[in-house]
Enzyme design. Structure first.
Site, PDB file in Angstrom:
ATOM      1  N   GLU A 270      44.815 102.237  51.031  1.00 31.14           N
ATOM      2  CA  GLU A 270      43.727 102.490  50.078  1.00 31.14           C
ATOM      3  C   GLU A 270      44.165 103.641  49.184  1.00 31.14           C
ATOM      4  OE1 GLU A 270      39.641 102.829  51.379  1.00 31.14           O
ATOM      5  OE2 GLU A 270      40.003 101.412  53.021  1.00 31.14           O
TER       6      GLU A 270
ATOM      7  N   GLU B 209      39.607 103.630  59.148  1.00 29.22           N
ATOM      8  CA  GLU B 209      39.086 105.009  59.000  1.00 29.22           C
ATOM      9  C   GLU B 209      38.215 105.459  60.172  1.00 29.22           C
ATOM     10  OE1 GLU B 209      37.248 105.608  55.130  1.00 29.22           O
ATOM     11  OE2 GLU B 209      39.189 105.504  54.144  1.00 29.22           O
TER      12      GLU B 209
END
Ligand code: AHR
Length: 503
Positions: A292, A173
């Protein structure tokens, strides 16, 4: 009751069921590792401190691969801290979750656990505070058989055989301003490409994941993927996608249709990746690692932000009990992942234990299944063979977040060798039942083997330590095969799985 029709045919194939679709995620966050998979001294723990009751539930869940060690955690992690004699490992501040990391659990403990859980490890390298050198050193330590300083050190640390980890995430991320070492798409793309090239020089057979956006709502979504892939197209195999969903206020209808957003997200990432491939005249396809995804009640963390004070080791973080409604949404997100199996070739539900987890474990106490455990376990166990895309004709409903959506969300899997056809279907309507029929003549003779559903009068029922089985799959008494037609009545807000023998 409203009526729907699912047309299912063996010719409607999407792709084979990918075992990596049933991945999960273990991060050094809250009590996922410490007090989750690892608790020396727990009555069920083995000599390595690995909790036996949790391991048993992980096997039952049917998890096939696990991403480790983060998450936001990895962007400040020094993997060397977590190997070697435990008494010499340093305690460090973990800026991602404002906790103290003791490093009692690290790579070799994780690999020991992975062996016992019978899962494939997916390892992430730190591209937040670190880069190429640390990634190469970790790879050499983990995967090189012996005869170099780092590989011999692993052997000295008790791991004689190389870990042979195939799939690696290039950071986590890094599009997010909260991420330690947050970067622009160009900065990250360059670093990811350089790291990927270096790692491939050590081992050409690796499968590498470039970070996509940390969510579809990120202001850089789309542009981030395009730029990162322009840098990395030739040297990576996957681009990642992350998505979490939660019930907003009392908008149950929108929440039940969360998979519409996931589906759109997948299609947009594929379109972006293919656009870059076209620009580069490449015949290669980049697939998605949806590494995720889950229902996550992030609101509290978003509102309060991170605590001012440093917490001690392994605080309780995001340990919400999951409801029946959450389980139906998780079932429908899995349907979406399966339906996109041609391009989503890996996925990890985040996370495995305690923190946002399918499994809950109490210190010195029992472990139990959260409601969301059930659709995952049943799908992982029964989805096999080829994924089939049903054609759906069904009523629609209007949601405030996703507009008009079909009430039925479904996918089927067909294993000709095993003579098994399985239909997974969700009724997204919050208050109306819907029935459906499906003419299955194209499969030959059809017999009902098993039909189960997740549904409850109380959509907000949860499992707790005292009532660990309050929410569990019920027999689907209305499902029947008449001749070669499957028929079932689906209660509002329900997830169903119908297994048939076909011959
Ligand atoms: O899974 C919890 C967190 O969610 C991860 O650390 C991060 O990657 C994401 O934002």
């Amino acid at each position: 009751m409203q009526d729907g029709k699912l047309s299912i045919d063996p010719a409607f194939t999407v792709a084979p069921v990918n075992r990596r679709t049933f991945g999960s995620f273990v991060e050094h966050m809250g009590r996922c590792v410490y007090g989750g998979i690892y608790e020396p001294g727990h009555p069920t723990s083995d000599d390595d401190g690995l909790r036996g009751d949790v391991l048993e539930l992980v096997r039952e869940l049917g998890v096939t691969a696990v991403r480790y060690p983060g998450g936001n955690f990895v962007s400040g992690y020094k993997w060397e801290d977590g190997v070697g004699p435990v008494e010499r490992r340093p305690s460090r501040l973990d800026p991602a979750w404002k906790t103290i990391e003791t490093n009692a659990f690290g790579l070799n403990e994780f690999m020991l656990w992975a062996g016992k859980a019978d899962i494939e490890p997916i390892m992430a390298v730190n591209l937040g505070t670190r880069g190429l050198t640390a990634a190469l050193e970790l790879l050499e330590y983990a995967n090189h058989p012996h005869g170099t300083d780092l590989s011999d050190r692993r052997i000295e640390h008790g791991a004689k055989e190389p870990h042979n980890i195939r799939m690696w995430c290039l950071g986590n991320e890094l599009d997010g301003p909260w991420q330690l070492g947050h970067k622009s798409a160009d900065e990250y793309g360059r670093l990811a490409a350089e790291t990927a090239r270096g790692m491939r020089q050590l081992d050409g057979g690796l499968e590498l994941v470039a970070c996509g956006s940390s969510g579809r709502a990120m202001p850089t979504f789309g542009a981030w993927e395009a730029t990162v892939l322009e840098h990395t197209y030739d040297v990576v195999d996957f681009v990642s996608a992350h998505a979490y969903y939660q019930l907003e206020g009392d908008d149950v209808a929108s929440f039940l249709a969360s998979s519409v957003n996931m589906d759109l997200f997948i299609r947009e990432v594929i379109a972006t990746a293919d656009h870059v491939g076209a620009k580069l005249s490449s015949s290669k396809k980049i697939n998605i690692s949806f590494d995720e995804w889950n229902v996550w009640y992030l609101r509290e963390l978003q509102q309060k932000g991170m605590p001012e004070e440093w917490s001690t080791v392994a605080p309780r973080l995001s340990e919400d009990p999951y409801t029946v409604l959450d389980a139906v949404v998780v079932g429908s997100l899995l349907i979406t992942l399966l339906r996109n199996s041609d391009r989503v070739t890996a996925a990890c539900q985040a996370q495995l234990v305690n923190t946002i987890g399918s499994i809950r474990a109490e210190e010195n106490g029992p472990a139990w299944r959260q409601s969301i455990f059930h659709p995952f376990a049943l799908t992982a166990r029964h989805a096999q063979g080829q994924v089939l895309q049903p054609r759906v004709a069904a009523p629609t409903l209007v949601t405030s977040q996703h507009g008009e959506v079909c009430v039925l969300d479904s996918v089927a899997t067909y294993d000709a060798a095993e003579e098994r056809l399985v239909v997974f279907v969700v009724n997204r309507h919050p208050s109306e039942p819907v029935s459906f029929s499906s003419e299955l003549r194209a499969f030959g003779r059809v017999e009902l083997v098993e039909a189960r559903m997740l549904w409850d009068e109380d959509l907000f029922a949860v499992n707790t330590m005292d009532a660990p089985d309050r929410v569990s799959p019920k027999p689907h008494s209305s499902a029947q095969v008449v001749g070669t037609a499957l028929q079932a009545a689906l209660p509002p807000a329900s997830w169903s799985m119908i297994v048939m023998k076909v011959s």
